[in-house]
Design an enzyme around this catalytic site. Structure first.
Site, short mmCIF file in Angstrom:
data_model
loop_
_atom_site.label_atom_id
_atom_site.label_comp_id
_atom_site.label_asym_id
_atom_site.label_seq_id
_atom_site.Cartn_x
_atom_site.Cartn_y
_atom_site.Cartn_z
N CYS A 116 -46.69 -50.34 91.61
CA CYS A 116 -46.45 -49.11 90.78
C CYS A 116 -47.81 -48.92 90.01
CB CYS A 116 -45.19 -49.45 89.74
SG CYS A 116 -43.88 -49.42 90.67
N HIS A 256 -46.12 -44.72 83.70
CA HIS A 256 -45.38 -44.91 84.72
C HIS A 256 -43.75 -44.70 84.40
CE1 HIS A 256 -43.83 -46.66 88.25
NE2 HIS A 256 -43.42 -47.67 87.70
N ASN A 286 -38.08 -43.57 90.03
CA ASN A 286 -39.56 -44.25 90.05
C ASN A 286 -39.90 -44.19 91.49
OD1 ASN A 286 -41.43 -46.28 90.25
ND2 ASN A 286 -40.27 -47.95 89.49
#
Length: 335
Positions: A116, A256, A286
């Site tokens: 990520c 994020h 996500n």
């Protein structure tokens, strides 16, 4: 000799048409909309469900839009780097497939894997290629088909993730704009808490690994949450202090998009109000390496030349960091 900076000159993005809602997820596992919204903050996620399409398909859509918006000539692209944890194949690289699909003849290309944090690491990587003076037009793409590794019988992880891709054009400038500074970290402590058990060289695929559901993402949510909050908060505060940025001079935080509570904790630590934080987790979930550029793609029209932006992310590894960007152009709505 004038100092060369690396500036973001455009953004393109893509999310698949199919939307997986919380109501649909609650038919798969024992959960509901209220539980998901309270703990994660995701209402819906886009899923690439057409047979035979992978991350390169979404990357291509995003990069094509980017090239059209910036008027880029395919022959002028020097380098393509794709951040992905869900490549089309173990090899060749997703970036090489992208070069072929975009008709790029003069670029070299490679993938970067930092989970990520991938796009954060990409920004620093591209900036240094520009600063070297040898490269003039670089496309960086964050693309992940997270649905390809999510177990839709696991109520702890399946509501979190979605599919998507977005791309930036990075070019040189002698003006005082662009990718100004970064603090990036990897410590390797995170392996037990966030990984896919099988499919790599340690544990190649077999009937046993498939039967035992070892090709899905494994996450120990509480531990990852704790590390993400402290790491993203600390590194964002550190890069702000290093560059003399205060709550008043920070225009935007781009965090994020993993969990709305992590995002709120980072904003609280920086004493920045939530209206300065770009959040779209509700609609995308996500998307791993896709979250940071998708945020910019979504909110591009809000951005003004000279805006001070802090990007921050946390991912498997553990990997984390923050990048300080002085935005290079006035964003405008698509006509």
């Amino acid at each position: 000799m004038e100092k060369i900076n690396a500036v973001i000159t455009g953004v393109g993005g893509y999310v698949p048409d199919y939307i997986l809602t919380n109501d649909e997820i609650s038919k798969m596992v024992d959960t509901n909309d209220e539980w998901i919204m309270t703990r994660i903050g995701v209402k819906e996620r886009h899923i690439l469900n057409e047979e035979g399409l992978g991350s390169s398909y979404m990357a291509r859509k995003a990069a094509k839009q980017l090239m059209k918006k910036t008027g880029a000539n395919p022959d002028d692209i020097d380098l393509v780097v794709v951040a992905t944890t869900t490549p089309d194949y173990h090899f060749p690289s997703t970036a090489s497939i992208l070069c072929d699909k975009l008709g790029l003849k003069n670029a070299f290309a490679f993938d970067l894997q930092a989970a990520c944090s991938g796009f954060l690491f990409l920004m620093e990587t591209a900036a240094n290629f520009i600063r070297s003076g040898r490269y003039k037009k670089i496309i960086i793409v964050g693309a992940d088909k997270m649905s390809s590794m999510v177990n839709y019988t696991d109520r702890a992880t399946c509501p979190i993730f979605g599919d998507g891709a977005a791309a930036f054009m990075i070019e040189p400038t002698t003006e005082d704009y662009g990718i100004m500074d970064s603090i990036l970290r990897t410590d390797g402590k995170g392996l037990p808490f966030l990984h896919m058990k099988a499919g790599g060289s340690v544990c190649p695929p077999s009937y046993f690994t498939v039967d035992n559901k070892m090709h899905y993402l494994h996450q120990e949510g509480r531990t990852v949450f704790k590390y993400a909050v402290s790491s993203m908060s600390d590194v964002s505060a550190a890069i702000a202090e290093k560059n003399g940025l205060t709550r008043d001079t920070i225009d935007w935080i781009v965090p994020h998009q993993a969990n709305v509570r992590i995002i709120e904790a980072v904003a609280h630590r920086l004493e920045v109000p939530m209206d300065k934080v770009l959040v779209n987790i509700e609609h995308y979930g996500n998307t791993s390496a896709g979250t940071l550029p998708l945020c910019i793609w979504d909110f591009e029209d809000k951005l003004k030349k000279g805006d001070n932006i802090i990007f921050t992310a946390f991912g498997a590894g553990f990997t984390w960091g923050a990048v300080y960007v002085k935005w290079g152009y006035d964003g405008k709505k698509e006509s």
